[in-house]
Design a protein around this motif. Sequence first.
Motif, PDB file in Angstrom:
ATOM      1  N   VAL A 135       0.848  -1.193   0.000  1.00  0.00           N
ATOM      2  CA  VAL A 135       0.000   0.000   0.000  1.00  0.00           C
ATOM      3  C   VAL A 135       0.887   1.248   0.000  1.00  0.00           C
ATOM      4  O   VAL A 135       1.823   1.373   0.789  1.00  0.00           O
ATOM      5  CB  VAL A 135      -0.931   0.004   1.220  1.00  0.00           C
ATOM      6  N   ILE A 183      -3.769   1.354  -3.048  1.00  0.00           N
ATOM      7  CA  ILE A 183      -4.476   1.771  -1.832  1.00  0.00           C
ATOM      8  C   ILE A 183      -4.969   0.563  -1.028  1.00  0.00           C
ATOM      9  O   ILE A 183      -5.416   0.710   0.106  1.00  0.00           O
ATOM     10  CB  ILE A 183      -5.649   2.701  -2.175  1.00  0.00           C
ATOM     11  N   GLU A 184      -4.894  -0.676  -1.636  1.00  0.00           N
ATOM     12  CA  GLU A 184      -5.275  -1.889  -0.898  1.00  0.00           C
ATOM     13  C   GLU A 184      -4.596  -3.098  -1.535  1.00  0.00           C
ATOM     14  O   GLU A 184      -4.541  -3.225  -2.760  1.00  0.00           O
ATOM     15  CB  GLU A 184      -6.790  -2.088  -0.905  1.00  0.00           C
ATOM     16  N   ASN A 216      -4.422  -7.420  -0.671  1.00  0.00           N
ATOM     17  CA  ASN A 216      -4.836  -8.556   0.163  1.00  0.00           C
ATOM     18  C   ASN A 216      -4.305  -9.836  -0.484  1.00  0.00           C
ATOM     19  O   ASN A 216      -4.812 -10.297  -1.513  1.00  0.00           O
ATOM     20  CB  ASN A 216      -6.356  -8.617   0.285  1.00  0.00           C
ATOM     21  N   LYS A 227      -6.412  -9.693  -3.886  1.00  0.00           N
ATOM     22  CA  LYS A 227      -7.137  -8.473  -4.228  1.00  0.00           C
ATOM     23  C   LYS A 227      -6.194  -7.273  -4.169  1.00  0.00           C
ATOM     24  O   LYS A 227      -5.506  -7.061  -3.167  1.00  0.00           O
ATOM     25  CB  LYS A 227      -8.308  -8.283  -3.259  1.00  0.00           C
ATOM     26  N   ALA A 274      -3.613   4.309   5.901  1.00  0.00           N
ATOM     27  CA  ALA A 274      -3.943   2.907   5.638  1.00  0.00           C
ATOM     28  C   ALA A 274      -2.688   2.059   5.613  1.00  0.00           C
ATOM     29  O   ALA A 274      -2.666   0.925   6.116  1.00  0.00           O
ATOM     30  CB  ALA A 274      -4.689   2.785   4.306  1.00  0.00           C
ATOM     31  N   GLN A 319      -1.830  -1.013   8.178  1.00  0.00           N
ATOM     32  CA  GLN A 319      -1.559  -2.370   7.686  1.00  0.00           C
ATOM     33  C   GLN A 319      -0.236  -2.887   8.228  1.00  0.00           C
ATOM     34  O   GLN A 319      -0.112  -4.052   8.599  1.00  0.00           O
ATOM     35  CB  GLN A 319      -1.536  -2.377   6.149  1.00  0.00           C
TER      36      GLN A 319
END
Length: 650
Positions: free
Chosen positions: A537, A589-590, A592, A597, A617, A621
């Motif tokens: 991220v 921004i994310e 997983n 993802k 974020a 994390q």
Amino acid sequence: MADKANKEKAVEKAAEEKADKSVAVKDAKKPTRKKKTVKAEDIAEVAEEKVGATTEEAAPKEVSLKEKDPKKFLEEFNWHNYQEGIDPIDDGKLEEFEKLVAENFVDTLDDEVVEGEVVHMTDRDAIIDINAKSEGVISLNEFRYNPDLKVGDKVEVLIDVREDSTGQLILSHRKARTIMAWDRVNKAHDEGTIVNGYVKCRTKGGMIVDVFGIEAFLPGSQIDVKPIRDYDAYVGKTMEFKVVKINHEFKNVVVSHKALIEADIEEQKKEIIGQLEKGQVLEGVVKNITSYGVFVDLGGVDGLVHITDLSWSRINHPNEIVELDQKLNVVILDFDEDKTRIQLGLKQLNPHPWDALGDELKVGDKVKGKVVVIADYGAFIEVAEGVEGLIHVSEMSWSTHLRSAQDFVNVGDEVEAQILTMDREERKMSLGIKQLTPDPWTDITKKYPVGSRHEGIVRNFTNFGVFVELEEGIDGLIYISDLSWTKKIKHPSEFTNIGDTLEVVVLELDVEGRKLSLGHKQTEENPWDKYEGEFAVGTKHTATIDEIVDKGATIDFNEDITAFVPTRHLEKEDGSLLKKGEEAEFQIIEFNKEFKKVVASHMSIHKEEEAKIVKQAAKKQAAAAEESKTTLGDANSKLQELKDKMDGKK
């Protein structure tokens, strides 16, 4: 008085004139029969030779009524006969004359057949006496059927020509014979009598038969009750027939020999049917052979031997056992109430092969046999004549993946098998082939320990995975989630094909359940472990908009990483949105790893507020990852402490 005297003279003169008349005048005046024609000269000759001689030699002349009693003569005189010219003749003499004519003359009508006698023969003709005025002539060509014709023989003739140009009487034996033949044929048909006929030749659909000189037709179906295969064998034979049909308009005659046989058979049939009993053994003749059985003639009654009742062994067609016209003994198995459908058996006359099996044969023994029938579920093996065993497809291989029996054996193959079950009462036996080879699961833990790598062949698909065969009898399952680290697979066919070779890793092993769990993606390192740092991220990457989708767009960073960009994060500095094919810089921004993802944003590049959110974020994390590591370490220390305690160290 004068008138009376004149009248007497006239009567006397008339009587004298009539006395000179011949007897023929009287006969001519008498009503003539339609079928009799007698010439005047013939009558004259007979009257002169027969009647005349008799009257001359008679007793002394009697005194006439005229001389004896003229008065009475005048009173009884028939003036009608006198005026008509009829001369009265004594009835006794007339009867004698008719008798002589009947003895010496025959009817000579054209349509009446009379009997004649051969009185003379020349090189060309036969002279026939029919008691007429003159003898008749018949050409010898009409007697070609009778080369032994001789003088004195009686023959049937018909008046052909009463008098030819030379006055000769011409007769016909052929026409007489034809007329008599038709009379005989009609009589035989009406009375149902049996006639003899000579089979002259073969024709389309049957035979030509000579019956009384008439060519009759014998249909092929009317020769015998059983099918005829050689019509020529009947040519030249004299046989008995029954006239079954006559067409007078076309002069056609149809005869049957089968009708005579059927009459005899019907009597035999009634006698046989009345004595039928189950289990009775009779002798019969094979009448017809079909693919499903054999029809046997039991002497007027037909019975069927089904193909399964011909032999204890399996056969493909009845002609392997019997042939047409073969005599054989059969046993009555069953019949209906009317005894019109009779079921026969041939194999039942011999002991059942199962009864001949030795008592030493038992479960576990090895036997050899020939494959006689193959079905989807297995194959039947004939281990002895009439004794079969079934090898189920599941007993052909140690593999749990069932295949068709044709994959292992073919009809006619000689195979060795082991007896698994045997029921002598039910006469059933089950066999196995795989039992002759070691069970591959016996030392499965040594050959395929957990974590070991192997190669296998893709044998089958399911919606949830792929079955891979490591060796004969050892199959393992790769779940769809263990096929690839990066690809999202909906069905295994998207990833591999039947028959492909895959490298696998043993993940789990269940010896008792004979189950093996395999993985394919485990043969490679998980690329998401590497991508976790590369695409963390907050990291920035340049990429091109690949597709515009619902609520956003997708971009491909590499062959494994496909990121999603929400619609509002597609906004550029000028307020417009990125379009398909447009290149730009994106910030993660994310990320997983577990769910594979990745979410990216272009807007965060040029908006500080969004950038702050991304930084927060990222920190969050990182803190979660650190906490996860600490928690995992604490857990490990606690486990170690518990283990030491159990070992008695503390």
